[in-house]
Design a protein around this motif. Structure first.
Motif, PDB file in Angstrom:
ATOM      1  N   HIS A  67       4.321   0.140  -0.964  1.00  0.00           N
ATOM      2  CA  HIS A  67       4.981  -0.551   0.202  1.00  0.00           C
ATOM      3  C   HIS A  67       5.884  -1.595  -0.399  1.00  0.00           C
ATOM      4  CE1 HIS A  67       1.696   1.087   3.225  1.00  0.00           C
ATOM      5  NE2 HIS A  67       0.776   0.968   2.131  1.00  0.00           N
TER       6      HIS A  67
ATOM      7  N   HIS B 250      -0.005   4.500  -3.886  1.00  0.00           N
ATOM      8  CA  HIS B 250       0.114   3.187  -4.259  1.00  0.00           C
ATOM      9  C   HIS B 250      -0.312   2.586  -5.150  1.00  0.00           C
ATOM     10  CE1 HIS B 250       1.786   2.852   0.205  1.00  0.00           C
ATOM     11  NE2 HIS B 250       1.114   4.148   0.329  1.00  0.00           N
TER      12      HIS B 250
ATOM     13  N   HIS C 164      -4.489   5.544  -2.237  1.00  0.00           N
ATOM     14  CA  HIS C 164      -4.644   3.977  -2.429  1.00  0.00           C
ATOM     15  C   HIS C 164      -5.887   3.792  -3.589  1.00  0.00           C
ATOM     16  CE1 HIS C 164      -2.234   3.817   1.149  1.00  0.00           C
ATOM     17  NE2 HIS C 164      -2.273   2.672   1.185  1.00  0.00           N
TER      18      HIS C 164
ATOM     19  N   HIS D 248      -4.051  -3.447  -0.974  1.00  0.00           N
ATOM     20  CA  HIS D 248      -5.141  -2.645  -0.207  1.00  0.00           C
ATOM     21  C   HIS D 248      -5.310  -1.510  -1.168  1.00  0.00           C
ATOM     22  CE1 HIS D 248      -1.735  -1.453   1.770  1.00  0.00           C
ATOM     23  NE2 HIS D 248      -1.872  -0.506   1.957  1.00  0.00           N
TER      24      HIS D 248
END
Ligand code: ZN
Ligand code: FE
Ligand code: FE
Ligand code: ZN
Length: 266
Positions: free
Chosen positions: A41, A10, A229, A16
């Motif tokens: 995303h 990500h 992430h 996030h």
């Protein structure tokens, strides 16, 4: 043997995650990976659909960030992708996204089992208390089959996500796995070994060994992803994932370019 590509990571655009794409790439080089893919995303048609994805007007900035990582790391293959939420009725939007950039692959993920419940969202954990676990798993695998049949995705993401917080049905889920995996096979979808599950309450790679063994028997190919992430999560727990894949019988993994698949050894 070359490590598998990490195809699931990500960027801060999803609100996030932290670290710029070039930092994720730097960590991959440090680990000796030769290929990664960014799969942040995807935007929804409505930017206010939820609060954990990029806005549509950030899509070009996302692609620019991936291009910057490529420029900074010429020895690393960096694929351009998205983790796209599959919801029934969103197919036209997903096709519009597909037409906007030269994507290498799309990961189709089911997080929503209804228009309003994203089952992996910690903010909605209490929703599980009102639900029967088997019914949630059944609804989830039904949607996963629809995602695979849509023809919109090369890879189906974290395909037993409902186990994230440890909610497991007492009933046997094998028929749900078989039905989904047969559809995946028919529509040439790969599934991913996603090591993020090891960092969650379930403490287990997505998917389980049981599901993965059925996938192997049916001839469904695999990819690998740490679902990073943060930069230091790239390639995390790949040794365990490779061990799991091999134990299920796999000797090959997929690579994608321009939405075309080829198989390489693991
Ligand atoms: Zn995320
Ligand atoms: Fe996901
Ligand atoms: Fe992800
Ligand atoms: Zn994910």
């Amino acid at each position: 043997m070359q490590l598998p590509a990490d195809y699931h990571m990500h960027t801060p655009l999803c609100r996030h995650a932290r670290g710029e794409p070039t930092e994720y790439a730097r960590h991959a080089v440090r680990l000796g990976l030769d290929e990664i893919g960014f799969s942040d995303h995807s935007p929804m048609r409505q930017d206010d659909f939820d609060n954990w994805r990029m806005r549509f007007d950030q899509l070009d900035a996302y692609v620019a960030g991936v291009h910057q990582a490529r420029a900074d790391h010429p020895g690393l293959n960096i694929r351009l992708a998205l983790e796209v939420d599959y919801l029934p009725g969103h197919e036209a939007w997903i096709r519009e996204l597909a037409a906007r950039h030269p994507w290498d692959y799309f990961i189709g993920s089911v997080h929503y089992v209804s228009e309003s419940w994203d089952i992996d969202n910690p903010a909605k954990l209490s929703e599980w208390r009102h639900r029967d676990a088997f019914e949630v798993w059944a609804a989830y695998f039904e949607r996963l089959g629809q995602a695979a049949a849509s023809g919109l995705f090369e890879i189906i993401g974290h395909c037993d996500l409902p186990k994230k917080f440890g909610h497991r049905p007492s009933r046997d889920c094998t028929p749900l796995y078989e039905k989904f995996l047969q559809i995946a096979r028919q529509h040439n979808c790969a599934i991913e070994l996603n090591t993020a599950g090891l960092r969650k309450e379930c403490q287990e790679i997505y998917p389980s060994r049981e599901l993965l063994q059925i996938a192997f028997q049916l001839g469904v190919p695999i990819t690998f992803g740490a679902d990073a992430h943060a930069p230091e999560e790239v390639g995390m727990n790949f040794a365990e994932a490779i061990q799991l894949a091999r134990a299920a019988g796999y000797r090959e993994t997929c690579r994608f370019a321009n939405r075309q698949r080829r198989l390489v050894g693991i």
